[in-house]
Enzyme design. Structure first.
Site, PDB file in Angstrom:
ATOM      1  N   SER A 178       0.836  -1.207   0.000  1.00 30.07           N
ATOM      2  CA  SER A 178       0.000   0.000   0.000  1.00 30.07           C
ATOM      3  C   SER A 178       0.862   1.245   0.000  1.00 30.07           C
ATOM      4  O   SER A 178       2.068   1.192   0.231  1.00 30.07           O
ATOM      5  CB  SER A 178      -0.910   0.009   1.228  1.00 30.07           C
ATOM      6  OG  SER A 178      -0.166   0.384   2.367  1.00 30.07           O
ATOM      7  N   CYS A 179       0.202   2.391  -0.226  1.00 29.27           N
ATOM      8  CA  CYS A 179       0.938   3.650  -0.289  1.00 29.27           C
ATOM      9  C   CYS A 179       1.075   4.314   1.065  1.00 29.27           C
ATOM     10  O   CYS A 179       1.436   5.482   1.149  1.00 29.27           O
ATOM     11  CB  CYS A 179       0.248   4.597  -1.251  1.00 29.27           C
ATOM     12  SG  CYS A 179       0.512   4.077  -2.942  1.00 29.27           S
ATOM     13  N   ASP A 180       0.758   3.614   2.134  1.00 29.47           N
ATOM     14  CA  ASP A 180       0.792   4.227   3.442  1.00 29.47           C
ATOM     15  C   ASP A 180       2.131   3.981   4.127  1.00 29.47           C
ATOM     16  O   ASP A 180       2.710   2.901   4.019  1.00 29.47           O
ATOM     17  CB  ASP A 180      -0.325   3.636   4.299  1.00 29.47           C
ATOM     18  CG  ASP A 180      -0.523   4.451   5.556  1.00 29.47           C
ATOM     19  OD1 ASP A 180      -1.346   5.376   5.509  1.00 29.47           O
ATOM     20  OD2 ASP A 180       0.162   4.180   6.555  1.00 29.47           O
TER      21      ASP A 180
END
Ligand SMILES: *Cc1c(COP(=O)(O)O)cnc(C)c1O
Length: 387
Positions: free
Chosen positions: A322-324
């Site tokens: 994910s982009c987190d």
């Protein structure tokens, strides 16, 4: 020592090719073995599988077919089990703080066994499920458990008798006591301390005319972990000895979660990105902390990564897809250097993994295949080719 479900390098490669990654592979045979093993070493104990550890329906059905009962904690779990044909008689609603929806569904479906640890819960149950059968959860301290549940739940032992009295006055069936020593508890001591404490409460209650029939010793039974490998046989044997010493005539329940499902699932994940940042090696995997590795956050678990490679170990950071920025699985994890598309096996991946995974950022939950079913398919395919 017990051996556990662990895919071979060849199986990992062919499953990754056939089904893609990430992939969870469940062995229902391992579920059966774990259930049987517990029963063998805790003879006479009635097992209530804690559904929250892994609610996969293959696990539920397998356990049901072996006569297991179930520990449920929400309206959703009660409904899911009912839709699989599980009788409400074999469920205990073991959440000490029940929601209005949970109590309504319990009443509608006929779930009639509950746990509680507070006055307010007595009044809630007396109103929503009058005459219900209740176990008082007592607090037991165990700083040695990986996940200590006793900061959140359990009545102080001094409050036990007043709570039992209140439950009786309110028309509930006071059936016994329960406790949970905390998850991945690595010695028998916490259980034995809890048994002694419960014996005292049983005796004090008997003096007031209570007929406590049930003691529920909760879950917490450990599985092999990276830095520890408890002698589970010795541990269970000493719990069993404690039970026959202090509770020879009492009906005993246990609520194992992790022990039943933890060792029955393997994850196959793949390296999808490689980076060097500030002299640190980074590997990005196609499963992360919002997915199967949610146990890193919620369960304080350190997963083993089997790369099937040999070489000098280096410290690396492993991140999810994910982009987190929270989606970092491990920092300074020692590993052999990896390459793009390498597949990694993560054994002992069945408890508090997919159960707490999310679909954050549009990544679907990692699919589960049943090892014994796909093995059979493979044999069929081979026979078809041969014919
Ligand atoms: C989570 C939970 C369990 C299962 O615990 P494990 O450590 O997975 O065995 C059992 N009982 C209750 C009430 C729980 O909350």
């Amino acid at each position: 020592m017990k051996t556990f479900f662990r895919l071979t390098e060849n199986a990992v490669a062919s499953l990754a090719e056939k089904f893609g990654t990430p992939l969870l592979v469940l062995s229902v045979e391992q579920i059966r073995q774990n259930y049987t093993f517990l029963l063998e070493h805790l003879p006479g104990v009635k097992i209530y599988y804690a559904v929250k550890a892994n609610p996969d329906e293959n696990i539920i059905k397998t356990l049901h077919s072996m006569g297991s009962c179930f520990d449920v904690a929400s309206d959703g779990e009660m409904q899911a089990l009912t839709s699989l044909g599980i009788e409400t008689d074999s469920m205990v609603y073991a959440n000490p703080v029940k929601t209005p929806a949970g109590l309504r569904v319990a009443r509608e479906l006929g779930v009639h066994k509950f746990t509680f640890d507070s006055e307010s819960e007595v009044y809630k149950m007396a109103q929503a499920v009058p005459g219900g059968s209740v176990l008082l959860r007592v607090r037991v301290d165990n700083p040695q458990a990986l996940v200590d549940l006793n900061k959140k739940f359990g009545a102080h032992p001094e409050d036990a008798l007043p709570l039992l009295r209140l439950a009786r006055e309110q028309g509930l069936q006071v059936a016994g006591l329960c406790f949970h020593v905390g998850s991945q508890s690595i010695s028998a001591k916490a259980y034995l301390d809890a048994l002694k404490l419960c014996r005292q409460i049983f005796d004090a209650a008997a003096a007031e005319g209570f007929d406590l029939r049930i003691l529920d010793i909760g879950g917490g039974f450990p599985i092999p972990a990276i830095h520890e490998n408890t002698d589970i046989v010795a541990m269970l044997d000493s719990i069993a000895a404690g039970l026959s010493q202090w509770f020879p005539a009492t009906e005993i329940w246990a609520e194992p979660g992790r022990f039943i499902c933890g060792t029955a699932v393997n994850l196959i994940t793949r390296v999808i990105g490689i980076q060097q940042r500030n002299n640190q090696q980074w590997y990005f995997l196609d499963d992360g902390v919002y997915g199967t590795f949610s146990g890193v956050i919620f369960d304080h678990w350190d997963f083993e990564l089997e790369t099937f490679k040999s070489g000098m170990l280096i410290p690396a950071t492993f991140a999810g897809p994910s982009c987190d920025s929270l989606d970092i699985i491990f920092k300074d994890k020692m590993t052999v250097p990896l390459e793009l598309n390498d597949v990694i096996l993560v054994p002992n991946c069945g408890a508090y993994t997919s159960a707490s995974a999310t679909v954050f950022n549009g990544f679907a939950k990692t699919p589960v295949v049943v090892w014994e079913e796909i093995q059979f398919q493979t044999v069929e395919m081979e026979l078809a080719t041969a014919g």
